[in-house]
Design an enzyme around this catalytic site. Structure first.
Site, PDB file in Angstrom:
ATOM      1  N   LYS A  50       0.826  -1.189   0.000  1.00 50.73           N
ATOM      2  CA  LYS A  50       0.000   0.000   0.000  1.00 50.73           C
ATOM      3  C   LYS A  50       0.876   1.261   0.000  1.00 50.73           C
ATOM      4  O   LYS A  50       0.498   2.314  -0.450  1.00 50.73           O
ATOM      5  CB  LYS A  50      -0.882   0.052   1.258  1.00 50.73           C
ATOM      6  CG  LYS A  50      -1.908  -1.036   1.371  1.00 50.73           C
ATOM      7  CD  LYS A  50      -2.735  -0.752   2.636  1.00 50.73           C
ATOM      8  CE  LYS A  50      -3.748  -1.825   2.901  1.00 50.73           C
ATOM      9  NZ  LYS A  50      -4.560  -1.505   4.119  1.00 50.73           N
ATOM     10  N   GLU A 109       8.508   2.301  -5.098  1.00 51.16           N
ATOM     11  CA  GLU A 109       8.386   1.876  -3.698  1.00 51.16           C
ATOM     12  C   GLU A 109       8.471   3.076  -2.761  1.00 51.16           C
ATOM     13  O   GLU A 109       9.126   4.075  -3.101  1.00 51.16           O
ATOM     14  CB  GLU A 109       9.564   0.950  -3.348  1.00 51.16           C
ATOM     15  CG  GLU A 109       9.214  -0.506  -3.299  1.00 51.16           C
ATOM     16  CD  GLU A 109       8.346  -0.855  -2.096  1.00 51.16           C
ATOM     17  OE1 GLU A 109       7.528  -0.028  -1.684  1.00 51.16           O
ATOM     18  OE2 GLU A 109       8.465  -1.952  -1.581  1.00 51.16           O
ATOM     19  N   ASP A 110       7.850   2.969  -1.609  1.00 46.97           N
ATOM     20  CA  ASP A 110       7.964   4.079  -0.659  1.00 46.97           C
ATOM     21  C   ASP A 110       9.285   3.998   0.092  1.00 46.97           C
ATOM     22  O   ASP A 110       9.978   5.000   0.265  1.00 46.97           O
ATOM     23  CB  ASP A 110       6.786   4.101   0.323  1.00 46.97           C
ATOM     24  CG  ASP A 110       6.607   2.755   1.018  1.00 46.97           C
ATOM     25  OD1 ASP A 110       5.801   2.698   1.944  1.00 46.97           O
ATOM     26  OD2 ASP A 110       7.272   1.779   0.629  1.00 46.97           O
ATOM     27  N   ASP A 113      14.365  -0.831   2.759  1.00 44.74           N
ATOM     28  CA  ASP A 113      14.920  -1.000   4.113  1.00 44.74           C
ATOM     29  C   ASP A 113      15.781  -2.269   4.137  1.00 44.74           C
ATOM     30  O   ASP A 113      16.942  -2.229   3.762  1.00 44.74           O
ATOM     31  CB  ASP A 113      13.748  -1.071   5.114  1.00 44.74           C
ATOM     32  CG  ASP A 113      14.206  -0.980   6.560  1.00 44.74           C
ATOM     33  OD1 ASP A 113      13.346  -0.835   7.425  1.00 44.74           O
ATOM     34  OD2 ASP A 113      15.425  -1.061   6.811  1.00 44.74           O
ATOM     35  N   ALA A 115      15.477  -4.649   2.084  1.00 43.78           N
ATOM     36  CA  ALA A 115      15.546  -4.989   0.656  1.00 43.78           C
ATOM     37  C   ALA A 115      14.900  -6.322   0.333  1.00 43.78           C
ATOM     38  O   ALA A 115      14.942  -6.780  -0.819  1.00 43.78           O
ATOM     39  CB  ALA A 115      16.983  -4.952   0.131  1.00 43.78           C
ATOM     40  N   THR A 117      11.750  -6.919   0.128  1.00 51.06           N
ATOM     41  CA  THR A 117      10.638  -6.703  -0.808  1.00 51.06           C
ATOM     42  C   THR A 117      11.142  -6.489  -2.230  1.00 51.06           C
ATOM     43  O   THR A 117      10.709  -7.165  -3.164  1.00 51.06           O
ATOM     44  CB  THR A 117       9.787  -5.496  -0.347  1.00 51.06           C
ATOM     45  OG1 THR A 117       9.323  -5.746   0.981  1.00 51.06           O
ATOM     46  CG2 THR A 117       8.597  -5.270  -1.258  1.00 51.06           C
ATOM     47  N   ASP A 169       3.111   3.547   6.913  1.00 48.50           N
ATOM     48  CA  ASP A 169       2.215   3.312   8.053  1.00 48.50           C
ATOM     49  C   ASP A 169       2.934   2.719   9.244  1.00 48.50           C
ATOM     50  O   ASP A 169       4.029   2.185   9.148  1.00 48.50           O
ATOM     51  CB  ASP A 169       1.101   2.333   7.643  1.00 48.50           C
ATOM     52  CG  ASP A 169       1.635   0.885   7.549  1.00 48.50           C
ATOM     53  OD1 ASP A 169       2.643   0.695   6.842  1.00 48.50           O
ATOM     54  OD2 ASP A 169       1.069  -0.017   8.195  1.00 48.50           O
TER      55      ASP A 169
HETATM   56  O1  PRP Z   1      12.947  -3.217   2.252  1.00 46.18           O
HETATM   57  P1  PRP Z   1      11.944  -3.946   3.137  1.00 46.18           P
HETATM   58  O2  PRP Z   1      12.500  -4.274   4.500  1.00 46.18           O
HETATM   59  O3  PRP Z   1      11.271  -5.074   2.449  1.00 46.18           O
HETATM   60  O4  PRP Z   1      10.803  -2.897   3.573  1.00 46.18           O
HETATM   61  C1  PRP Z   1      10.172  -2.179   2.677  1.00 46.18           C
HETATM   62  C2  PRP Z   1       8.727  -2.661   2.501  1.00 46.18           C
HETATM   63  O5  PRP Z   1       7.992  -2.747   3.755  1.00 46.18           O
HETATM   64  C3  PRP Z   1       6.887  -1.847   3.721  1.00 46.18           C
HETATM   65  O6  PRP Z   1       5.740  -2.457   3.199  1.00 46.18           O
HETATM   66  P2  PRP Z   1       4.746  -3.268   4.169  1.00 46.18           P
HETATM   67  O7  PRP Z   1       5.179  -4.679   4.118  1.00 46.18           O
HETATM   68  O8  PRP Z   1       4.710  -2.543   5.495  1.00 46.18           O
HETATM   69  O9  PRP Z   1       3.348  -3.132   3.465  1.00 46.18           O
HETATM   70  P3  PRP Z   1       2.569  -1.752   3.222  1.00 46.18           P
HETATM   71  O10 PRP Z   1       3.296  -1.079   2.045  1.00 46.18           O
HETATM   72  O11 PRP Z   1       1.191  -2.163   2.897  1.00 46.18           O
HETATM   73  O12 PRP Z   1       2.696  -0.935   4.494  1.00 46.18           O
HETATM   74  C4  PRP Z   1       7.280  -0.808   2.715  1.00 46.18           C
HETATM   75  O13 PRP Z   1       6.125  -0.200   2.139  1.00 46.18           O
HETATM   76  C5  PRP Z   1       8.076  -1.582   1.692  1.00 46.18           C
HETATM   77  O14 PRP Z   1       7.269  -2.180   0.721  1.00 46.18           O
HETATM   78  O1  7HP Z   2      10.512   3.152   8.523  1.00 44.67           O
HETATM   79  C1  7HP Z   2       9.482   2.435   8.059  1.00 44.67           C
HETATM   80  N1  7HP Z   2       8.222   2.906   8.187  1.00 44.67           N
HETATM   81  C2  7HP Z   2       7.159   2.194   7.727  1.00 44.67           C
HETATM   82  N2  7HP Z   2       7.279   1.017   7.121  1.00 44.67           N
HETATM   83  C3  7HP Z   2       8.535   0.515   6.985  1.00 44.67           C
HETATM   84  C4  7HP Z   2       9.009  -0.659   6.421  1.00 44.67           C
HETATM   85  N3  7HP Z   2      10.336  -0.680   6.513  1.00 44.67           N
HETATM   86  N4  7HP Z   2      10.771   0.447   7.146  1.00 44.67           N
HETATM   87  C5  7HP Z   2       9.670   1.186   7.435  1.00 44.67           C
HETATM   88 MG    MG Z   3       3.855  -0.814   5.940  1.00 42.50          MG
END
Ligand code: PRP
Ligand code: 7HP
Ligand code: MG
Length: 204
Positions: A50, A109-110, A113, A115, A117, A169
Site C-alpha cells: 500500500k 516503492e515508498d 529498508d 531490501a 521486498t 504506516d
Molecule cells: O525493504 P523492506 O525491509 O522489504 O521494507 C520495505 C517494505 O515494507 C513496507 O511495506 P509493508 O510490508 O509494510 O506493506 P505496506 O506497504 O502495505 O505498508 C514498505 O512499504 C516496503 O514495501
Molecule cells: O521506517 C518504516 N516505516 C514504515 N514502514 C517501513 C518498512 N520498513 N521500514 C519502514
Molecule cells: Mg507498511
C-alpha cells in the site's frame, strides 16, 4: 510549513521537500527514458501497495509534466504485517493486471529498508521479460539491509529509524500525513515497543 504533530519526534521530510525531490527525480527519469517511453509504449509504473500509493500518484503526474507518458500497475506484497520489524518472508497478495513483457518498467516503492521486498519483486518481474526494469524509491534506509540492493532512483536517504506518513504506516495508521515523521516511542504500545527489536512478526 506550519504542520506539527504531537505524536512525532521529528520531521524527516516535509510535503514541500517531497514535492521538490519528486520533481527532480522526474527530470532525471525523463532524460533516461527519452525515446524509450512514448505514447504508444508508455513507461509502466509498478506501484507497490500500500505504501507507495501517494508517491506513485505524484510521480506519475510529475513525469507527465515532463513529457514522459506513463501508465500504472498495482501489486501488493506485505512483509511487515502490523508491527515494525520485517517478518522475513514476502507474500504476494495482488499481482499485476497486464503483461510487462518487452515493456520499460519502473518499480515504485515508498521505502527500501531490508531490501527483502525489492529483491523479491525484482526477481519475480525479471522472469516476465521486460524490455527494462528499474526501481524508484522515495526513502532509502541503507543501514537496514538484510540483502544487498541498490535502487536506481532515490529521493531521500534516511537514518535507521522507523518513519510514517505520505503512505508509510505503523499498523495501517499515519499513511495520511502530508509529511514524513519519526513517531515518538510512547506511540508504540509497550508490547510492540519491546517487540520492535526482538521477535519477528511471524513469531508473535
Ligand atoms: O525493504 P523492506 O525491509 O522489504 O521494507 C520495505 C517494505 O515494507 C513496507 O511495506 P509493508 O510490508 O509494510 O506493506 P505496506 O506497504 O502495505 O505498508 C514498505 O512499504 C516496503 O514495501
Ligand atoms: O521506517 C518504516 N516505516 C514504515 N514502514 C517501513 C518498512 N520498513 N521500514 C519502514
Ligand atoms: Mg507498511
Amino acid at each position: 510549513n506550519g504542520r506539527s504533530y504531537s505524536f512525532a519526534k521529528k520531521c524527516v521530510a516535509s510535503q514541500e521537500q517531497i514535492f521538490e525531490k519528486i520533481d527532480a527525480i522526474a527530470a532525471n527519469i525523463a532524460i533516461d527514458y527519452a525515446g524509450k517511453a512514448t505514447a504508444e509504449n508508455p513507461l509502466i509504473l509498478i506501484c507497490v501497495l500500500k505504501g507507495a500509493y501517494l508517491f506513485t500518484a505524484d510521480l506519475a503526474r510529475a513525469l507527465a509534466d515532463k513529457g514522459v507518458p506513463n501508465v500504472v500497475e498495482f501489486m501488493c506484497v506485505s512483509s511487515y504485517g502490523k508491527y515494525t520489524v520485517s517478518s522475513g518472508e514476502v507474500r504476494m497478495l495482488l499481482d499485476l493486471r497486464n503483461s510487462i513483457s518487452k515493456r520499460h518498467c519502473l518499480i515504485v516503492e515508498d521505502i527500501l529498508d531490508s531490501a527483502r521486498t525489492l529483491d523479491f519483486l525484482y526477481k519475480v518481474f525479471m522472469t516476465r521479460g521486460p524490455a527494462s526494469l528499474r526501481t524508484c524509491v522515495l526513502l532509502d534506509k541503507p543501514e537496514g539491509r538484510k540483502l544487498p540492493f541498490v535502487a536506481h532512483y532515490r529521493c531521500f536517504e534516511i537514518a535507521n529509524e522507523f518513519v510514517v506518513g505520505y503512505g508509510l504506516d505503523y499498523a495501517e495508521m499515519y499513511r495520511d500525513l502530508r509529511d514524513i515523521v519519526v513517531l515518538k516511542p510512547e506511540v508504540y504500545s509497550p508490547k510492540t515497543a519491546s517487540e520492535m527489536h526482538k521477535v519477528p512478526d511471524s513469531k508473535l
